[in-house]
Design a protein around this motif. Structure first.
Motif, mmCIF file in Angstrom:
data_model
loop_
_atom_site.group_PDB
_atom_site.id
_atom_site.type_symbol
_atom_site.label_atom_id
_atom_site.label_comp_id
_atom_site.label_asym_id
_atom_site.label_seq_id
_atom_site.Cartn_x
_atom_site.Cartn_y
_atom_site.Cartn_z
ATOM 1 N N GLN A 456 -42.469 -1.022 -28.815
ATOM 2 C CA GLN A 456 -41.192 -0.572 -29.372
ATOM 3 C C GLN A 456 -40.828 0.807 -28.838
ATOM 4 O O GLN A 456 -39.652 1.107 -28.585
ATOM 5 N N TYR A 457 -41.850 1.669 -28.655
ATOM 6 C CA TYR A 457 -41.581 2.984 -28.053
ATOM 7 C C TYR A 457 -41.116 2.802 -26.612
ATOM 8 O O TYR A 457 -40.131 3.408 -26.169
ATOM 9 N N ARG A 458 -41.823 1.977 -25.864
ATOM 10 C CA ARG A 458 -41.495 1.773 -24.452
ATOM 11 C C ARG A 458 -40.074 1.240 -24.291
ATOM 12 O O ARG A 458 -39.345 1.632 -23.371
ATOM 13 N N ASN A 459 -39.656 0.373 -25.188
ATOM 14 C CA ASN A 459 -38.321 -0.215 -25.105
ATOM 15 C C ASN A 459 -37.233 0.844 -25.367
ATOM 16 O O ASN A 459 -36.216 0.899 -24.664
ATOM 17 N N VAL A 460 -37.461 1.689 -26.356
ATOM 18 C CA VAL A 460 -36.496 2.756 -26.637
ATOM 19 C C VAL A 460 -36.452 3.757 -25.482
ATOM 20 O O VAL A 460 -35.380 4.189 -25.046
ATOM 21 N N GLN A 489 -25.492 1.431 -26.846
ATOM 22 C CA GLN A 489 -25.464 0.729 -28.133
ATOM 23 C C GLN A 489 -26.795 0.056 -28.423
ATOM 24 O O GLN A 489 -27.294 0.098 -29.553
ATOM 25 N N ARG A 490 -27.386 -0.533 -27.391
ATOM 26 C CA ARG A 490 -28.689 -1.180 -27.592
ATOM 27 C C ARG A 490 -29.765 -0.150 -27.920
ATOM 28 O O ARG A 490 -30.632 -0.390 -28.756
ATOM 29 N N GLY A 491 -29.717 0.985 -27.226
ATOM 30 C CA GLY A 491 -30.694 2.036 -27.509
ATOM 31 C C GLY A 491 -30.566 2.560 -28.927
ATOM 32 O O GLY A 491 -31.561 2.763 -29.629
ATOM 33 N N GLU A 492 -29.317 2.765 -29.366
ATOM 34 C CA GLU A 492 -29.091 3.238 -30.729
ATOM 35 C C GLU A 492 -29.589 2.212 -31.746
ATOM 36 O O GLU A 492 -30.242 2.569 -32.738
ATOM 37 N N ASN A 493 -29.316 0.937 -31.482
ATOM 38 C CA ASN A 493 -29.781 -0.120 -32.396
ATOM 39 C C ASN A 493 -31.298 -0.145 -32.498
ATOM 40 O O ASN A 493 -31.867 -0.323 -33.576
ATOM 41 N N LEU A 494 -31.960 0.015 -31.353
ATOM 42 C CA LEU A 494 -33.422 0.015 -31.342
ATOM 43 C C LEU A 494 -33.988 1.170 -32.162
ATOM 44 O O LEU A 494 -34.975 1.026 -32.882
ATOM 45 N N GLN A 496 -32.557 2.632 -34.666
ATOM 46 C CA GLN A 496 -32.298 2.393 -36.089
ATOM 47 C C GLN A 496 -33.269 1.357 -36.667
ATOM 48 O O GLN A 496 -33.615 1.408 -37.841
ATOM 49 N N MET A 497 -33.710 0.434 -35.823
ATOM 50 C CA MET A 497 -34.633 -0.610 -36.274
ATOM 51 C C MET A 497 -36.040 -0.075 -36.477
ATOM 52 O O MET A 497 -36.769 -0.542 -37.347
#
Length: 498
Positions: A456-460, A489-494, A496-497
């Protein structure tokens, strides 16, 4: 052969579908921070036989865009292959061949008795994209000249920013993240020993920050990440008294001074002239070097170096004419000194190791600083080193000179990477700010496995770095800025999740 910790296991290249850009920071830094010679044990060049040298680098990059099935992240190269009738997408296959062909050209020339050299700069986006689209054949061809001891001494890889971010407009907190992400990714593909040999750095677009604090943090990050030198564009630097360089064919000491008066320096090789792929495609650095003779550093006479970099795939000249010009130049050298005397090709680290072994000291190199900084330091007294004094000087300069700016300088000075791109820059800075607000406190916690190794860190992190890719500004408003907004937008969503 370089020695480094033997307990290190090979890194996975892809983890949960993402490129390996984090999680082994301690191991990476242990490998790159060494003072062992890289080229000196294997070089077949003797300084006393050489009058002048040249070094050429090929810059390769394709951005990552949300344009796959279901708007998944793919390489722009893959998009070109899948949409051959749009724009100049018919160049997809020639581009792919350009990314691979050094793996053929170097062995061919070496086996024919030539003494070639080349430096390679591939963005993280491109390396990941090639793997994503199933072009492991290109990466395997590059491995041949990177890892095979028969060919490796003729090739030098240059580090760069993983996401092809132009450094002056990259959030300062993210500069080192790009640098270390590229080192992770490179080690995962080519191995730890290959990473230990990467000692030169190629800034995307040759873009050098000229704000004192941005430059200081950039140089500091480079040194912390084991780099010994970087390539800079001739017109992006000046002498400490604000003049144009007079010894551009010698290595320089790039001096960075921040608002607090702290200084740090790193060796710079000067890329001469502007951006023109013909300079490399037609091997002009070789022919320019033929006009030069030895120059003095301290008490040592050394061959001057003509340093040049160009896009390795862009334009018809590079796509079509470069291979024959490249071969012809090395054959010409064989016929004039067997490629080992007179005027020869060299790699940047190889050159610096040779002249320093001959007695040159980096502190004796001519000094330089980013263009425009002399005007700042003229207005800030040495006793008044503080942020407010520097900012006041900057504002004063902007008022009296409409051309003065701190956007940095590059080989594309006809393009501003800042003006007109607030709709990209604002989200870029916003995502970076959100990233650090959320992530930095989590990095302080102790755990058996680093937090940075979690997917999850790597994805953000990936989305943060991708949003800073220069193409979202270079190619203008429209589809490219739409891609940037989608990544934001995808980065912000990640965030927030998580």
């Amino acid at each position: 052969m370089l020695s480094f910790p033997t307990t290190l296991t090979p890194l996975p290249e892809i983890i949960d579908g993402l490129p390996n850009i984090s999680g082994w920071e301690t191991e990476v830094l242990s490998v790159v921070n060494h003072d062992q010679p890289v080229f000196l044990p294997t070089t077949n060049i003797r300084l006393e036989d050489v009058n002048a040298v040249f070094a050429i680098a090929l810059h390769m990059h394709q951005p990552t865009i949300p344009a796959g099935n279901g708007s998944t992240l793919i390489s722009n190269l893959q998009y070109m292959f899948e949409h051959p009738h749009e724009g100049d997408n018919h160049n997809a296959d020639p581009f792919a061949r350009c990314y691979s062909r050094m793996g053929d050209l170097i062995p061919e020339l070496v086996n024919q008795g030539c003494n070639p050299r080349v430096m390679l700069d591939y963005s993280g986006n491109l390396l990941w994209g090639l793997r994503q689209m199933g072009r492991g054949d290109v990466l395997d061809n590059l491995k041949r000249i990177t890892c095979d001891r028969t060919y490796q001494p003729y090739v030098e890889w240059l580090g760069t920013m993983w996401g092809h971010a132009v450094i002056p407009s990259t959030p300062i907190a993210d500069i080192k993240l790009h640098i270390v992400a590229w080192q992770h990714h490179f080690a995962a593909i080519f191995g730890w020993e290959a990473l230990a040999r990467v000692k030169g750095f190629s800034p995307p677009e040759m873009h050098l920050p000229n704000h004192p604090d941005a430059l200081y943090e950039f140089v500091k990050a480079l040194k912390e990440c084991g780099y010994r030198w970087l390539l800079v564009q001739e017109h992006s630097v000046e002498t400490l008294t604000g003049q144009s360089l007079t010894h551009k064919h010698l290595p320089h000491r790039l001096v960075a001074r921040n608002s607090q008066g702290e200084t740090i320096s790193i060796t710079a090789l000067i890329k001469t002239q502007g951006s023109d792929t013909k300079l490399v495609a037609q091997m002009q650095p070789y022919y320019e070097a033929k006009t030069l003779s030895k120059q003095q550093i301290g008490s040592v006479f050394v061959p001057p170096i003509v340093s040049q970099i160009g896009d390795g795939e862009n334009g018809g000249v590079m796509m079509n004419e470069f291979p024959s010009a490249f071969k012809q130049a090395w054959w010409d050298m064989v016929n004039h000194g067997e490629g080992k005397s007179g005027v020869v090709g060299i790699c940047g680290t190889e050159y610096l190791e040779l002249i320093e072994a001959a007695g040159c000291k980096p502190e004796e190199y001519p000094t330089c600083q980013p263009v425009g900084q002399h005007q700042i330091w003229e207005r800030v007294s040495p006793e008044n080193n503080q942020l407010e004094a520097v900012e006041n000087a900057i504002q004063e300069l902007k008022q009296i000179d409409s051309n003065f700016h701190l956007d940095g300088a590059s080989w594309t000075n006809h393009i501003s990477w800042v003006k007109g791109y607030e709709n990209v820059l604002s989200p870029m800075y916003q995502l970076s700010s959100l990233f650090h607000q959320k992530i930095d406190p989590l990095l302080q916690t102790d755990s058996a496995e680093p937090f940075t190794r979690q997917s999850q860190y790597r994805n953000v992190l990936l989305h943060n770095l991708l949003l800073q890719t220069s193409c979202f500004r270079y190619w203008g408003q429209g589809a490219w800025t739409d891609y940037a907004r989608e990544i934001y937008q995808r980065g912000e969503n990640l965030l927030q999740m998580n």
